[in-house]
Design a protein around this motif. Structure first.
Motif, mmCIF file in Angstrom:
data_model
loop_
_atom_site.group_PDB
_atom_site.id
_atom_site.type_symbol
_atom_site.label_atom_id
_atom_site.label_comp_id
_atom_site.label_asym_id
_atom_site.label_seq_id
_atom_site.Cartn_x
_atom_site.Cartn_y
_atom_site.Cartn_z
ATOM 1 N N LEU A 175 10.431 -54.174 27.539
ATOM 2 C CA LEU A 175 9.045 -54.963 27.185
ATOM 3 C C LEU A 175 8.771 -54.924 28.396
ATOM 4 O O LEU A 175 7.318 -55.349 28.204
ATOM 5 C CB LEU A 175 9.842 -56.017 27.231
ATOM 6 C CG LEU A 175 9.323 -57.717 26.810
ATOM 7 C CD1 LEU A 175 8.631 -57.645 25.938
ATOM 8 C CD2 LEU A 175 10.627 -59.195 27.092
ATOM 9 N N ALA A 183 10.048 -52.331 21.932
ATOM 10 C CA ALA A 183 11.554 -53.945 22.982
ATOM 11 C C ALA A 183 11.274 -54.361 21.468
ATOM 12 O O ALA A 183 12.597 -54.728 20.962
ATOM 13 C CB ALA A 183 9.969 -54.598 23.561
ATOM 14 N N ALA A 207 8.527 -60.839 22.891
ATOM 15 C CA ALA A 207 7.928 -59.132 22.771
ATOM 16 C C ALA A 207 7.014 -59.215 21.679
ATOM 17 O O ALA A 207 6.558 -58.477 22.013
ATOM 18 C CB ALA A 207 9.526 -58.693 22.152
#
Length: 385
Positions: A175, A183, A207
């Motif tokens: 992320l 992510a 995310a």
């Protein structure tokens, strides 16, 4: 599986290099003068010393600097030197280094063991080696070495696919690096293992929305959250504010900044955050409540306002005595707090303490001549009815 694990660990070592210097410690070298030289007996001594160390030191405190653990590691190294192709002895050495958190030596120890004794992912030995990779990864993350951290967390998940910490921090690293697709995949993996984890659910949402806010804001937010987890609240507030500056449309950054500012008593920072937040789509009733709290806190002091609101909650719950004590405390914390005086007058009036009610209502009216309700009840209290 043997080759896969060996390749994995070799790659992780290549990425890490000398990154994790463990406070100038070095692995205990085999002691040439140690007796006896029989590998089996040396291993038995290592096991005995480890057992004595567990009994002697507080749980969770194991360290290579503790004499018994140091001696156990020395005996294990000597045993490996005497029988370098014995997988049981290699495993013993790796286990000792893992238990004391001597991560680079533990990593090398597991690599040597896996070269002779292949294991499947998820087995006890693989999980122990995965824990080593996790700790190396987390140390790299805290140093800001995202590429190394990602490699370690990936290695951990290969060894132990059920590791929630590895999946969590692999996702966090992806992320912060701006790889939002990875992510999201990793957060989904972590949530499949811990579906009720509030932090994971929270960051999975971050995310999904990260592309809207950009990598600078997302990284600042994630780092701020890590600071908050570590108890560094002032540092966390600065991080959330940085994320909000980078992406003013980032509601969670504004919300976390506002919430934390209120906790720290920084009403100006809270006011700025909640004003920005309530101007965004999706602002909640709680956000508007906190904006009002920050606004009132700016005028009368946050402590007085929080005391008043706690007292009001007690009043609404039927605890009149607790409410009266709270309203009185709020007036003491700020003598100009007209609303607190008015409510103090109300609870006194309701219990027919007319003299006390008149005193409180009188203060409220003097501070706010436009308060018609207080003026009305002031007259009634003065008349004793």
């Amino acid at each position: 599986m043997k080759s896969a694990l060996n390749v994995l660990l070799t790659a992780a070592l290549a990425v890490s290099g000398a990154a994790l210097a463990q406070t100038a410690q070095s692995a205990p070298a085999p002691q040439a003068a140690l007796a006896p030289t029989n590998a089996a007996q040396l291993a038995a001594e290592a096991r005995d010393l480890a057992a004595r160390a567990r009994a002697a030191y507080p749980a969770g405190s194991a360290s290579i600097d503790q004499p018994l653990w140091k001696q156990a590691a020395e005996r294990a190294e000597a045993a490996v030197g005497a029988a370098p192709a014995n997988p049981d002895i290699l495993k013993l050495r790796a286990q000792i280094y893992t238990e004391v958190g001597f991560w680079k030596q533990a990593e090398a120890g597991w690599r040597a063991y896996f070269a002779l004794a292949p294991v499947a992912a998820g087995q006890n030995e693989a999980r122990a080696a995965g824990n080593v990779q996790y700790n190396l990864g987390y140390a790299a993350y805290t140093r800001g070495q995202a590429t190394q951290a990602a490699a370690y967390f990936k290695a951990c998940l290969t060894l132990d696919p059920q590791s929630v910490p590895c999946a969590t921090w692999a996702a966090r690293t992806a992320l912060e690096s701006g790889d939002y697709a990875l992510a999201q995949t990793l957060y989904a993996q972590a949530l499949s293992l811990a579906p009720q984890d509030k932090s994971l659910n929270y960051f999975a949402l971050v995310a999904r929305n990260a592309g809207t806010y950009g990598p600078a804001a997302t990284q600042a937010f994630s780092r701020a959250y890590a600071s908050l987890d570590a108890g560094r609240r002032a540092e966390a507030l600065a991080g959330f504010q940085e994320a909000a500056r980078s992406a003013p449309n980032f509601p969670e950054a504004q919300r976390e900044a506002g919430r934390l500012a209120l906790e720290l008593g920084d009403t100006q920072a809270a006011l700025s955050a909640y004003q920005a937040l309530t101007a965004l789509p999706g602002a909640t009733a709680s956000d508007r409540y906190n904006l009002a709290l920050a606004q009132e806190g700016q005028q009368y002091g946050l402590k007085a306002v929080q005391t008043f609101r706690t007292a009001y909650s007690k009043y609404a719950a039927g605890d009149r005595a607790g409410a009266e004590a709270g309203f009185l405390q709020a007036t003491g914390e700020n003598l100009t707090y007209a609303k607190a005086w008015a409510w103090l007058g109300r609870v006194r009036y309701e219990r027919k303490d007319y003299a006390g009610a008149a005193e409180a209502y009188g203060r409220a009216v003097a501070l706010d001549p436009n308060d018609k309700s207080s003026a009305y009840f002031l007259k009634l209290a003065q008349q004793g009815k």
